[in-house]
Each structure stands twice: as structure tokens, then as C-alpha cells.
Design a protein around this motif. Structure first.
Motif, PDB file in Angstrom:
ATOM      1  N   ARG A  13       0.809  -1.226   0.000  1.00 10.55           N
ATOM      2  CA  ARG A  13       0.000   0.000   0.000  1.00 10.55           C
ATOM      3  C   ARG A  13       0.835   1.266   0.000  1.00 10.55           C
ATOM      4  O   ARG A  13       0.395   2.307  -0.488  1.00 10.55           O
ATOM      5  N   GLY A  14       1.993   1.231   0.617  1.00  7.86           N
ATOM      6  CA  GLY A  14       2.892   2.384   0.518  1.00  7.86           C
ATOM      7  C   GLY A  14       2.556   3.564   1.409  1.00  7.86           C
ATOM      8  O   GLY A  14       2.835   4.712   1.049  1.00  7.86           O
ATOM      9  N   SER A  15       2.020   3.305   2.603  1.00  8.95           N
ATOM     10  CA  SER A  15       1.707   4.462   3.455  1.00  8.95           C
ATOM     11  C   SER A  15       2.988   5.109   3.993  1.00  8.95           C
ATOM     12  O   SER A  15       3.047   6.341   4.131  1.00  8.95           O
ATOM     13  N   ASN A  16       3.994   4.327   4.304  1.00  2.95           N
ATOM     14  CA  ASN A  16       5.271   4.934   4.717  1.00  2.95           C
ATOM     15  C   ASN A  16       5.913   5.680   3.552  1.00  2.95           C
ATOM     16  O   ASN A  16       6.495   6.751   3.732  1.00  2.95           O
ATOM     17  N   MET A  17       5.814   5.092   2.366  1.00  9.25           N
ATOM     18  CA  MET A  17       6.299   5.771   1.165  1.00  9.25           C
ATOM     19  C   MET A  17       5.629   7.136   1.032  1.00  9.25           C
ATOM     20  O   MET A  17       6.298   8.149   0.779  1.00  9.25           O
ATOM     21  N   ALA A  89      10.282   0.314   2.403  1.00  6.32           N
ATOM     22  CA  ALA A  89       9.033   0.697   3.066  1.00  6.32           C
ATOM     23  C   ALA A  89       7.991  -0.378   2.769  1.00  6.32           C
ATOM     24  O   ALA A  89       7.243  -0.274   1.796  1.00  6.32           O
ATOM     25  N   GLY A  90       8.009  -1.416   3.584  1.00  8.75           N
ATOM     26  CA  GLY A  90       7.100  -2.531   3.336  1.00  8.75           C
ATOM     27  C   GLY A  90       7.533  -3.358   2.141  1.00  8.75           C
ATOM     28  O   GLY A  90       6.701  -3.905   1.425  1.00  8.75           O
ATOM     29  N   ILE A 110      11.985   0.514   7.785  1.00 13.79           N
ATOM     30  CA  ILE A 110      11.095   0.742   8.942  1.00 13.79           C
ATOM     31  C   ILE A 110      10.531  -0.609   9.341  1.00 13.79           C
ATOM     32  O   ILE A 110      10.050  -1.368   8.497  1.00 13.79           O
ATOM     33  N   HIS A 111      10.652  -0.905  10.631  1.00 11.26           N
ATOM     34  CA  HIS A 111      10.174  -2.201  11.126  1.00 11.26           C
ATOM     35  C   HIS A 111       9.193  -1.962  12.281  1.00 11.26           C
ATOM     36  O   HIS A 111       9.492  -1.167  13.183  1.00 11.26           O
ATOM     37  N   PRO A 112       8.049  -2.669  12.263  1.00 13.65           N
ATOM     38  CA  PRO A 112       7.036  -2.401  13.276  1.00 13.65           C
ATOM     39  C   PRO A 112       7.271  -3.151  14.585  1.00 13.65           C
ATOM     40  O   PRO A 112       6.441  -3.968  15.007  1.00 13.65           O
ATOM     41  N   LEU A 173       1.497   2.578  13.342  1.00 12.67           N
ATOM     42  CA  LEU A 173       1.684   3.167  12.005  1.00 12.67           C
ATOM     43  C   LEU A 173       1.790   4.697  12.067  1.00 12.67           C
ATOM     44  O   LEU A 173       2.574   5.301  11.327  1.00 12.67           O
ATOM     45  N   GLU A 176       5.237   5.310  12.825  1.00 11.38           N
ATOM     46  CA  GLU A 176       6.104   4.993  11.672  1.00 11.38           C
ATOM     47  C   GLU A 176       6.174   6.206  10.740  1.00 11.38           C
ATOM     48  O   GLU A 176       7.248   6.597  10.275  1.00 11.38           O
TER      49      GLU A 176
END
Ligand code: GRF
Length: 192
Positions: A13-17, A89-90, A110-112, A173, A176
Motif C-alpha cells: 500500500r505504501g503508506s510509509n512511502m 518501506a514494506g 522501517i520495522h514495526p 503506524l 512509523e
């Protein structure tokens, strides 16, 4: 100020992107996002990146005879974008040692979880199952050992009594999206 050129590797989905793209729009942000590469052609993040006018590409590992050839092709792509820094990022592929070493000190993830706790997948479920009171996320350098590189930034969140995997993941998130741009900024400024 000359901005560092950044590529983001995604699988979904790319939310961190998106958080990185938004942060990099600030005129004083020390890095610019020059390309987004996915190992899944259907990754929703690709369309989001394209809508921001960012170059995108997708490469399916299954189309290559070996992981090395897949990763060499990624390298060619990244070199064609003149990339200085790679942000995972994912990106749901474990990267080989050659690729990782090539980007040593210049590739972050990025790691949750609060590394070194809960490396690997399904971190939220494992944190809940273990009855932890605290959880979070970590931006770290990528090294050949999975989720083992030095941490750049971490953020903590509480685990609440009625949390589900989804509510906990959503709380993490938010953090993040806050720390990933900050960590990229620090790396681009050479503060790491
Ligand atoms: C995030 O939880 C990240 O920590 C992990 O994979 C997920 C990717 O989500 N590495 P998104 O694609 O950035 O929305």
C-alpha cells in the motif's frame, strides 16, 4: 543545498512511502524522492507515487532466473536514477548479501517493533500474544542479518487492554509515519 536522491522500495500500500513523499516536499528537506520500485506490479503504492510525478518501476523476482539477477537489475534501475539512499518501506523480500553490502550505510528500513525485540513478521500479533505493555517501531540500517542493523530512531506506543492486531498496528503506524521521514532527514544530513 544539494539534496540526496532517494529511491523507495515497496511491495504494497505504501503508506510509509507516502509519508516520505510528503515530507520531501518541504523546500528545506535534505532529500528528494526520485523513484519508487516495487516487486509487485499491483502494489497500490505505485499509483500513488506516479500521481506525485515520481518515476516508478516494478520488477517481479519470479521473472528472473536467480535472485542475484533480480537484484542486479534493481541496482541498474537505482543507478539510472542516480540514487544516494534507498528506503525500504514494506518491501517484502529478503535482500541478498551483495545487494545489501552495495548499499551499506545508505539503505534503511522501517520495522514495526522495538528492535531488537520482535524481528520478522506478524509483530503486532506476537506482541499481543506475549502480553507486552509497550510496542513501537524502529528505523534501522539494513545489514545482511534480518532486522539486525543499527537503529536510527525508535518510537514507543502503549499496548492497551482491549487492543486487537488492527488497533495496535494503526497506533504504531502513526509513529512509523512520523519517525521514518525524520530518520531519512538525519541520514541525508550526514548526522548518522
Ligand atoms: C509497515 O508496517 C512497515 O513497518 C512494515 O511493513 C508495513 C508497510 O506498510 N515494514 P506501508 O506499505 O508502508 O503502508
Amino acid at each position: 543545498m544539494s539534496k540526496k536522491k532517494v529511491a523507495i522500495l515497496i511491495s504494497g500500500r505504501g503508506s510509509n512511502m507516502s509519508a516520505l513523499i510528503e515530507a520531501a516536499k518541504a523546500p528545506d528537506f535534505p532529500a528528494e524522492i526520485v523513484g519508487v520500485l516495487s516487486n509487485k506490479a499491483a502494489a497500490p503504492g505505485l499509483e500513488i507515487a506516479a500521481s506525485h510525478g515520481i518515476a516508478t518501476a516494478s520488477l517481479a523476482q519470479s521473472k528472473f532466473p536467480s535472485r542475484e539477477m533480480f537484484e542486479d537489475t534493481m541496482t541498474l534501475m537505482l543507478e539510472s536514477w542516480e540514487v544516494d539512499i534507498v528506503c525500504l518501506a514494506g518491501f517484502m523480500r529478503v535482500l541478498g548479501e551483495d545487494f545489501v553490502n552495495r548499499w551499506e550505510g545508505r539503505m534503511i528500513n522501517i520495522h514495526p517493533s522495538l528492535l531488537p525485540a520482535y524481528k520478522g513478521l506478524d509483530t503486532h500479533a506476537r506482541v499481543l500474544a506475549a502480553g507486552e505493555k509497550e510496542h513501537g517501531c524502529t528505523v534501522h540500517f539494513v545489514t545482511p542479518g534480518l532486522d539486525e542493523g543499527d537503529a536510527i530512531l525508535q518510537a514507543r506506543v502503549p499496548v492497551l487492554p482491549d487492543d486487537t492486531e488492527d488497533t495496535l498496528a494503526a497506533r504504531v503506524l502513526v509513529e512509523e509515519h512520523r519517525i521514518y521521514p525524520e530518520a531519512l532527514k538525519q541520514l541525508a544530513l550526514g548526522k548518522m
